[in-house]
Design a protein around this motif. Sequence first.
Motif, PDB file in Angstrom:
ATOM      1  N   SER A 218      65.989  -9.223 -49.311  1.00 43.03           N
ATOM      2  CA  SER A 218      65.250  -8.263 -48.504  1.00 43.03           C
ATOM      3  C   SER A 218      63.814  -8.730 -48.323  1.00 43.03           C
ATOM      4  CB  SER A 218      65.308  -6.883 -49.148  1.00 43.03           C
ATOM      5  OG  SER A 218      64.485  -6.822 -50.280  1.00 43.03           O
ATOM      6  N   THR A 219      63.167  -8.200 -47.318  1.00 42.02           N
ATOM      7  CA  THR A 219      61.788  -8.550 -47.010  1.00 42.02           C
ATOM      8  C   THR A 219      60.835  -7.770 -47.906  1.00 42.02           C
ATOM      9  OG1 THR A 219      62.415  -8.911 -44.715  1.00 42.02           O
ATOM     10  CG2 THR A 219      60.079  -8.631 -45.161  1.00 42.02           C
ATOM     11  N   PRO A 220      59.869  -8.436 -48.519  1.00 42.86           N
ATOM     12  CA  PRO A 220      58.876  -7.714 -49.333  1.00 42.86           C
ATOM     13  C   PRO A 220      58.103  -6.712 -48.474  1.00 42.86           C
ATOM     14  CG  PRO A 220      58.698 -10.079 -49.664  1.00 42.86           C
ATOM     15  CD  PRO A 220      59.640  -9.866 -48.532  1.00 42.86           C
ATOM     16  N   GLU A 221      57.717  -5.633 -49.082  1.00 40.58           N
ATOM     17  CA  GLU A 221      57.030  -4.579 -48.364  1.00 40.58           C
ATOM     18  C   GLU A 221      55.895  -4.044 -49.219  1.00 40.58           C
ATOM     19  OE1 GLU A 221      58.599  -0.354 -46.951  1.00 40.58           O
ATOM     20  OE2 GLU A 221      59.801  -2.019 -46.182  1.00 40.58           O
ATOM     21  N   LEU A 222      54.809  -3.648 -48.587  1.00 43.49           N
ATOM     22  CA  LEU A 222      53.661  -3.094 -49.288  1.00 43.49           C
ATOM     23  C   LEU A 222      53.171  -1.884 -48.517  1.00 43.49           C
ATOM     24  CD1 LEU A 222      51.485  -3.451 -51.536  1.00 43.49           C
ATOM     25  CD2 LEU A 222      50.180  -4.744 -49.851  1.00 43.49           C
ATOM     26  N   ARG A 223      52.951  -0.806 -49.200  1.00 46.19           N
ATOM     27  CA  ARG A 223      52.424   0.403 -48.568  1.00 46.19           C
ATOM     28  C   ARG A 223      50.905   0.399 -48.717  1.00 46.19           C
ATOM     29  NH1 ARG A 223      54.326   6.151 -47.872  1.00 46.19           N
ATOM     30  NH2 ARG A 223      52.378   7.302 -47.787  1.00 46.19           N
ATOM     31  N   VAL A 224      50.211   0.591 -47.621  1.00 41.61           N
ATOM     32  CA  VAL A 224      48.744   0.599 -47.611  1.00 41.61           C
ATOM     33  C   VAL A 224      48.274   1.978 -47.175  1.00 41.61           C
ATOM     34  CG1 VAL A 224      46.679  -0.396 -46.557  1.00 41.61           C
ATOM     35  CG2 VAL A 224      48.632  -1.857 -47.076  1.00 41.61           C
ATOM     36  N   GLU A 225      47.436   2.577 -47.983  1.00 43.07           N
ATOM     37  CA  GLU A 225      46.862   3.879 -47.629  1.00 43.07           C
ATOM     38  C   GLU A 225      45.409   3.663 -47.230  1.00 43.07           C
ATOM     39  OE1 GLU A 225      45.847   8.249 -49.576  1.00 43.07           O
ATOM     40  OE2 GLU A 225      46.997   6.798 -50.724  1.00 43.07           O
ATOM     41  N   ILE A 226      45.079   4.056 -46.022  1.00 42.44           N
ATOM     42  CA  ILE A 226      43.705   3.933 -45.533  1.00 42.44           C
ATOM     43  C   ILE A 226      42.945   5.196 -45.927  1.00 42.44           C
ATOM     44  CG2 ILE A 226      42.249   3.742 -43.486  1.00 42.44           C
ATOM     45  CD1 ILE A 226      44.607   2.252 -42.154  1.00 42.44           C
ATOM     46  N   LEU A 227      41.868   5.022 -46.636  1.00 45.86           N
ATOM     47  CA  LEU A 227      41.014   6.149 -47.026  1.00 45.86           C
ATOM     48  C   LEU A 227      40.091   6.450 -45.849  1.00 45.86           C
ATOM     49  CD1 LEU A 227      40.213   4.975 -50.660  1.00 45.86           C
ATOM     50  CD2 LEU A 227      42.005   6.544 -49.899  1.00 45.86           C
ATOM     51  N   ARG A 228      40.584   7.287 -44.954  1.00 45.92           N
ATOM     52  CA  ARG A 228      39.923   7.512 -43.663  1.00 45.92           C
ATOM     53  C   ARG A 228      38.510   8.071 -43.798  1.00 45.92           C
ATOM     54  NH1 ARG A 228      43.655   7.151 -39.454  1.00 45.92           N
ATOM     55  NH2 ARG A 228      45.774   6.797 -40.223  1.00 45.92           N
TER      56      ARG A 228
ATOM     57  N   GLN B  21      36.421   7.740 -46.323  1.00 49.03           N
ATOM     58  CA  GLN B  21      35.555   6.689 -46.866  1.00 49.03           C
ATOM     59  C   GLN B  21      35.275   5.627 -45.801  1.00 49.03           C
ATOM     60  OE1 GLN B  21      37.018   4.953 -50.480  1.00 49.03           O
ATOM     61  NE2 GLN B  21      35.233   3.665 -50.757  1.00 49.03           N
ATOM     62  N   ALA B  22      36.295   5.231 -45.069  1.00 43.50           N
ATOM     63  CA  ALA B  22      36.111   4.245 -44.007  1.00 43.50           C
ATOM     64  C   ALA B  22      35.132   4.766 -42.959  1.00 43.50           C
ATOM     65  CB  ALA B  22      37.449   3.894 -43.364  1.00 43.50           C
ATOM     66  N   SER B  23      35.314   6.012 -42.569  1.00 44.22           N
ATOM     67  CA  SER B  23      34.438   6.617 -41.567  1.00 44.22           C
ATOM     68  C   SER B  23      32.989   6.654 -42.038  1.00 44.22           C
ATOM     69  CB  SER B  23      34.923   8.027 -41.238  1.00 44.22           C
ATOM     70  OG  SER B  23      34.096   8.623 -40.278  1.00 44.22           O
ATOM     71  N   SER B  24      32.771   6.970 -43.318  1.00 43.10           N
ATOM     72  CA  SER B  24      31.400   7.017 -43.849  1.00 43.10           C
ATOM     73  C   SER B  24      30.746   5.641 -43.852  1.00 43.10           C
ATOM     74  CB  SER B  24      31.390   7.618 -45.258  1.00 43.10           C
ATOM     75  OG  SER B  24      31.958   6.711 -46.200  1.00 43.10           O
ATOM     76  N   LEU B  25      31.583   4.582 -43.813  1.00 43.00           N
ATOM     77  CA  LEU B  25      31.073   3.213 -43.760  1.00 43.00           C
ATOM     78  C   LEU B  25      31.007   2.681 -42.331  1.00 43.00           C
ATOM     79  CD1 LEU B  25      33.062   1.809 -46.806  1.00 43.00           C
ATOM     80  CD2 LEU B  25      30.610   2.337 -46.726  1.00 43.00           C
ATOM     81  N   GLY B  26      31.333   3.540 -41.367  1.00 40.14           N
ATOM     82  CA  GLY B  26      31.268   3.142 -39.968  1.00 40.14           C
ATOM     83  C   GLY B  26      32.469   2.339 -39.488  1.00 40.14           C
ATOM     84  N   VAL B  27      33.626   2.547 -40.125  1.00 35.63           N
ATOM     85  CA  VAL B  27      34.839   1.815 -39.763  1.00 35.63           C
ATOM     86  C   VAL B  27      35.911   2.817 -39.342  1.00 35.63           C
ATOM     87  CG1 VAL B  27      36.645   0.253 -40.578  1.00 35.63           C
ATOM     88  CG2 VAL B  27      34.301  -0.040 -41.376  1.00 35.63           C
ATOM     89  N   ASP B  28      36.489   2.613 -38.171  1.00 34.98           N
ATOM     90  CA  ASP B  28      37.590   3.453 -37.711  1.00 34.98           C
ATOM     91  C   ASP B  28      38.889   3.006 -38.366  1.00 34.98           C
ATOM     92  OD1 ASP B  28      36.062   5.014 -35.932  1.00 34.98           O
ATOM     93  OD2 ASP B  28      36.318   3.539 -34.318  1.00 34.98           O
ATOM     94  N   ALA B  29      39.741   3.953 -38.688  1.00 41.13           N
ATOM     95  CA  ALA B  29      41.044   3.628 -39.271  1.00 41.13           C
ATOM     96  C   ALA B  29      41.836   2.727 -38.328  1.00 41.13           C
ATOM     97  CB  ALA B  29      41.818   4.899 -39.584  1.00 41.13           C
TER      98      ALA B  29
END
Length: 76
Positions: free
Chosen positions: A1-11, A13-21
């Motif tokens: 099977s293909t390896p898989e990784l779940r990524v959670e974007i801390l929206r 925190q990202a927004s407070s740093l000026g980064v859009d999800a």
Amino acid sequence: STPELRVEILRDQASSLGVDASDIENALLLAYGGGQVAEIDAPFDQYDIIVELLPSFREKTRDLSTLWVRSRLTPK
């Protein structure tokens, strides 16, 4: 099977740093899935600019820490 990784974007925190999800999502998509980012027009032809991480930079979970996303708060 293909390896898989779940990524959670801390929206928040990202927004407070000026980064859009969506910018984070696009960076991950291009880095791991590859894609065309531009096109160069030459006098007799066109060339697609395609980006993707080399396999050696996407083998381990810690490789995610090598990706950077520009903040809209950072001058160009």
